[in-house]
Design a protein around this motif. Sequence first.
Motif, PDB file in Angstrom:
ATOM      1  N   ASN A  10       0.850  -1.186   0.000  1.00  0.00           N
ATOM      2  CA  ASN A  10       0.000   0.000   0.000  1.00  0.00           C
ATOM      3  C   ASN A  10       0.890   1.241   0.000  1.00  0.00           C
ATOM      4  O   ASN A  10       1.459   1.597   1.032  1.00  0.00           O
ATOM      5  N   PRO A  11       1.023   1.914  -1.134  1.00  0.00           N
ATOM      6  CA  PRO A  11       1.896   3.091  -1.218  1.00  0.00           C
ATOM      7  C   PRO A  11       1.542   4.206  -0.232  1.00  0.00           C
ATOM      8  O   PRO A  11       2.384   5.047   0.059  1.00  0.00           O
ATOM      9  N   ASP A  12       0.326   4.217   0.304  1.00  0.00           N
ATOM     10  CA  ASP A  12      -0.023   5.208   1.327  1.00  0.00           C
ATOM     11  C   ASP A  12       0.748   4.979   2.624  1.00  0.00           C
ATOM     12  O   ASP A  12       0.811   5.861   3.468  1.00  0.00           O
ATOM     13  N   HIS A  13       1.302   3.794   2.787  1.00  0.00           N
ATOM     14  CA  HIS A  13       2.037   3.461   4.007  1.00  0.00           C
ATOM     15  C   HIS A  13       3.530   3.674   3.787  1.00  0.00           C
ATOM     16  O   HIS A  13       4.338   2.770   3.991  1.00  0.00           O
ATOM     17  N   GLY A  14       3.904   4.878   3.396  1.00  0.00           N
ATOM     18  CA  GLY A  14       5.295   5.214   3.115  1.00  0.00           C
ATOM     19  C   GLY A  14       6.208   4.930   4.283  1.00  0.00           C
ATOM     20  O   GLY A  14       5.915   5.314   5.410  1.00  0.00           O
ATOM     21  N   GLY A  15       7.300   4.219   4.036  1.00  0.00           N
ATOM     22  CA  GLY A  15       8.245   3.870   5.091  1.00  0.00           C
ATOM     23  C   GLY A  15       7.676   2.884   6.088  1.00  0.00           C
ATOM     24  O   GLY A  15       8.240   2.663   7.150  1.00  0.00           O
ATOM     25  N   GLY A  16       6.535   2.270   5.759  1.00  0.00           N
ATOM     26  CA  GLY A  16       5.901   1.317   6.663  1.00  0.00           C
ATOM     27  C   GLY A  16       4.938   1.964   7.638  1.00  0.00           C
ATOM     28  O   GLY A  16       4.419   1.323   8.543  1.00  0.00           O
ATOM     29  N   ASP A  17       4.662   3.246   7.462  1.00  0.00           N
ATOM     30  CA  ASP A  17       3.804   3.992   8.374  1.00  0.00           C
ATOM     31  C   ASP A  17       2.338   3.668   8.092  1.00  0.00           C
ATOM     32  O   ASP A  17       1.746   4.195   7.159  1.00  0.00           O
ATOM     33  N   ILE A  18       1.740   2.807   8.926  1.00  0.00           N
ATOM     34  CA  ILE A  18       0.363   2.362   8.684  1.00  0.00           C
ATOM     35  C   ILE A  18      -0.677   3.398   9.064  1.00  0.00           C
ATOM     36  O   ILE A  18      -1.861   3.212   8.812  1.00  0.00           O
ATOM     37  N   ILE A  19      -0.255   4.506   9.686  1.00  0.00           N
ATOM     38  CA  ILE A  19      -1.228   5.535  10.058  1.00  0.00           C
ATOM     39  C   ILE A  19      -1.137   6.745   9.131  1.00  0.00           C
ATOM     40  O   ILE A  19      -1.579   7.828   9.468  1.00  0.00           O
TER      41      ILE A  19
END
Length: 159
Positions: A81-90
Motif C-alpha cells: 500500500n503506497p499510502d504506508h510510506g516507510g511502513g507507516d500504517i497511520i
Amino acid sequence: MPRFLDATECPFVLAAQQYLADPGRSHGGVHPVRAHAHVPNGYPADATEAVLRQLERFALGTRERIVALSARSVPATEAYNPDHGGGDIITGSTGALPLSCVPGPPRSALRHGVPGVYRCSAATPPGAGTHGMYGHEAARAALRAASRRPVRRTRRGRP
C-alpha cells in the motif's frame, strides 16, 4: 549521550483480537490475532521474532499456539500500500506541513461535501495516530445529521 534500543530488542507491539467483536473471523477453536511492531521509518529488517518475544513476554505459551503466521516487513508494507510510506500504517505524521493542509477544524473535515457522506480514514484531519476516532466521530456526525432530518410519518402516525 542516551543509548537508543534497536527496534528488535524490545519493540512496542500493538496486538488485537478482532474476533472478539467479529466471531465470524474464527474457525472452530482457531482465533486470529493481529500484531504491529512500531519500528523506525523504513526499517529494513524482519521484526517477526521480536514481536513473538514481546507476545510471549506477556502471554506465555503464545508460540506453541500459533497455527499459521503471516508477516510483512516495512518495505513489503509500503509495496502493498503506497499510502504506508516507510511502513507507516497511520498515513503520516502530524507535523507542521500536514497540519497546514487540513480543510478546517476536525469536525468540518469529516464532511465530504456530499450530504450523508463522511470521511473516516486514518488520514482524516487533524492527522495520524488516532485509530478509530475518525470513524467514531463520523458516526456521531451522521447520527446528529439524521436526528435533524424531518421524520416522514405514515397514515397511522408512525415513522
